[in-house]
Design a protein around this motif. Structure first.
Motif, PDB file in Angstrom:
ATOM      1  N   ASP A   1      57.052  34.645  55.774  1.00  0.00           N
ATOM      2  CA  ASP A   1      55.937  35.576  55.904  1.00  0.00           C
ATOM      3  C   ASP A   1      55.396  36.028  54.548  1.00  0.00           C
ATOM      4  O   ASP A   1      54.612  36.963  54.474  1.00  0.00           O
ATOM      5  CB  ASP A   1      56.349  36.787  56.735  1.00  0.00           C
ATOM      6  N   GLU A   2      55.815  35.367  53.457  1.00  0.00           N
ATOM      7  CA  GLU A   2      55.367  35.736  52.116  1.00  0.00           C
ATOM      8  C   GLU A   2      54.485  34.634  51.541  1.00  0.00           C
ATOM      9  O   GLU A   2      54.590  33.470  51.938  1.00  0.00           O
ATOM     10  CB  GLU A   2      56.560  35.954  51.179  1.00  0.00           C
ATOM     11  N   GLN A   3      53.644  35.023  50.590  1.00  0.00           N
ATOM     12  CA  GLN A   3      52.827  34.035  49.896  1.00  0.00           C
ATOM     13  C   GLN A   3      52.638  34.451  48.444  1.00  0.00           C
ATOM     14  O   GLN A   3      52.719  35.626  48.109  1.00  0.00           O
ATOM     15  CB  GLN A   3      51.487  33.836  50.589  1.00  0.00           C
ATOM     16  N   VAL A   4      52.391  33.452  47.588  1.00  0.00           N
ATOM     17  CA  VAL A   4      52.130  33.690  46.175  1.00  0.00           C
ATOM     18  C   VAL A   4      50.639  33.945  46.021  1.00  0.00           C
ATOM     19  O   VAL A   4      49.818  33.183  46.537  1.00  0.00           O
ATOM     20  CB  VAL A   4      52.544  32.466  45.330  1.00  0.00           C
ATOM     21  N   VAL A   5      50.288  35.032  45.336  1.00  0.00           N
ATOM     22  CA  VAL A   5      48.881  35.354  45.086  1.00  0.00           C
ATOM     23  C   VAL A   5      48.715  35.724  43.614  1.00  0.00           C
ATOM     24  O   VAL A   5      49.682  36.063  42.929  1.00  0.00           O
ATOM     25  CB  VAL A   5      48.379  36.508  45.984  1.00  0.00           C
ATOM     26  N   LYS A   6      47.475  35.667  43.157  1.00  0.00           N
ATOM     27  CA  LYS A   6      47.149  36.004  41.774  1.00  0.00           C
ATOM     28  C   LYS A   6      46.420  37.334  41.751  1.00  0.00           C
ATOM     29  O   LYS A   6      45.491  37.555  42.531  1.00  0.00           O
ATOM     30  CB  LYS A   6      46.260  34.913  41.179  1.00  0.00           C
ATOM     31  N   VAL A   7      46.822  38.234  40.860  1.00  0.00           N
ATOM     32  CA  VAL A   7      46.184  39.546  40.746  1.00  0.00           C
ATOM     33  C   VAL A   7      44.837  39.367  40.048  1.00  0.00           C
ATOM     34  O   VAL A   7      44.767  38.819  38.948  1.00  0.00           O
ATOM     35  CB  VAL A   7      47.077  40.530  39.967  1.00  0.00           C
ATOM     36  N   VAL A   8      43.771  39.832  40.696  1.00  0.00           N
ATOM     37  CA  VAL A   8      42.423  39.725  40.142  1.00  0.00           C
ATOM     38  C   VAL A   8      42.040  41.015  39.430  1.00  0.00           C
ATOM     39  O   VAL A   8      41.464  40.984  38.347  1.00  0.00           O
ATOM     40  CB  VAL A   8      41.396  39.394  41.260  1.00  0.00           C
ATOM     41  N   ALA A   9      42.378  42.160  40.019  1.00  0.00           N
ATOM     42  CA  ALA A   9      42.004  43.450  39.427  1.00  0.00           C
ATOM     43  C   ALA A   9      42.846  44.559  40.025  1.00  0.00           C
ATOM     44  O   ALA A   9      43.323  44.455  41.153  1.00  0.00           O
ATOM     45  CB  ALA A   9      40.523  43.733  39.674  1.00  0.00           C
ATOM     46  N   GLY A  10      43.006  45.613  39.241  1.00  0.00           N
ATOM     47  CA  GLY A  10      43.643  46.821  39.739  1.00  0.00           C
ATOM     48  C   GLY A  10      42.559  47.744  40.273  1.00  0.00           C
ATOM     49  O   GLY A  10      41.572  48.004  39.603  1.00  0.00           O
ATOM     50  N   ARG A  11      42.731  48.245  41.469  1.00  0.00           N
ATOM     51  CA  ARG A  11      41.701  49.081  42.098  1.00  0.00           C
ATOM     52  C   ARG A  11      42.060  50.559  42.121  1.00  0.00           C
ATOM     53  O   ARG A  11      41.348  51.355  42.690  1.00  0.00           O
ATOM     54  CB  ARG A  11      41.430  48.599  43.525  1.00  0.00           C
ATOM     55  N   GLY A  12      43.166  50.922  41.508  1.00  0.00           N
ATOM     56  CA  GLY A  12      43.549  52.326  41.476  1.00  0.00           C
ATOM     57  C   GLY A  12      44.372  52.721  42.673  1.00  0.00           C
ATOM     58  O   GLY A  12      44.372  52.040  43.704  1.00  0.00           O
ATOM     59  N   ASN A  13      45.071  53.842  42.541  1.00  0.00           N
ATOM     60  CA  ASN A  13      45.901  54.376  43.606  1.00  0.00           C
ATOM     61  C   ASN A  13      46.928  53.347  44.083  1.00  0.00           C
ATOM     62  O   ASN A  13      47.184  53.212  45.280  1.00  0.00           O
ATOM     63  CB  ASN A  13      45.037  54.873  44.776  1.00  0.00           C
ATOM     64  N   ASN A  14      47.490  52.589  43.125  1.00  0.00           N
ATOM     65  CA  ASN A  14      48.510  51.569  43.390  1.00  0.00           C
ATOM     66  C   ASN A  14      48.033  50.478  44.331  1.00  0.00           C
ATOM     67  O   ASN A  14      48.822  49.897  45.082  1.00  0.00           O
ATOM     68  CB  ASN A  14      49.793  52.217  43.903  1.00  0.00           C
ATOM     69  N   LEU A  15      46.737  50.192  44.308  1.00  0.00           N
ATOM     70  CA  LEU A  15      46.166  49.077  45.050  1.00  0.00           C
ATOM     71  C   LEU A  15      45.694  48.027  44.057  1.00  0.00           C
ATOM     72  O   LEU A  15      45.167  48.347  42.998  1.00  0.00           O
ATOM     73  CB  LEU A  15      44.990  49.530  45.917  1.00  0.00           C
TER      74      LEU A  15
END
Length: 158
Positions: free
Chosen positions: A24-38
């Protein structure tokens, strides 16, 4: 458990744990930080969505644009569709690639490898010849223009 002890255990887990993505997991790439730990991430299919950082990672581990993370999906989320389970560092990425579980969409060579292949000698020769020309320099518009060369040449002639 004290804050220092918790931080020690969390950072040890993040850095030293080598594991493959689960079902149920997948590898993803972080594009941007959106604040509030999102964080906005890009999955191998090209879809972008928000994931949350769990409280155990907050103020203990930091991630930035371009990092890879393992996420688990959240079924009830409209905007937030997953939660970060593991932050992947170089050695962990190498391990996942060696096991054949790395997504082929993220196989592109990082820009640092492309920059190393450039021929730097040609660039150095061209910059040496252009160093005499000051036309391309930034002009500060906040300072008054003062042309000292014309006044000095007039006073020298007299």
């Amino acid at each position: 458990m004290s804050k220092a002890t918790k931080r020690k255990h969390v950072t040890r887990e993040v850095v030293e744990e080598f594991r493959l993505p689960g079902e149920d997991e997948q590898v993803v790439k972080v594009v941007a930080g959106r604040g509030n730990n999102l964080h906005e991430v890009l999955n191998p299919d090209g879809e972008t969505f928000l994931v949350s950082m769990p409280t155990k990672f907050r103020k203990n581990v930091w991630i930035k644009r371009g990092d890879f993370v393992l996420i688990s999906s959240i079924s009830e989320g409209d905007k937030v569709k997953g939660e970060i389970t593991t932050i992947l560092y170089k050695e962990q990425i190498k391990y996942i690639r060696s096991q054949g579980a790395w997504p082929s969409q993220f196989e592109a060579a990082p820009p640092t490898n492309q920059l190393e292949n450039l021929n730097l000698e040609d660039n150095q020769e061209s910059t040496e010849s252009d160093s005499d020309n000051d036309d391309d320099l930034f002009k500060n518009t906040n300072r008054p223009v003062y042309d000292a060369s014309s006044e000095e040449s007039d006073s020298d002639e007299e």
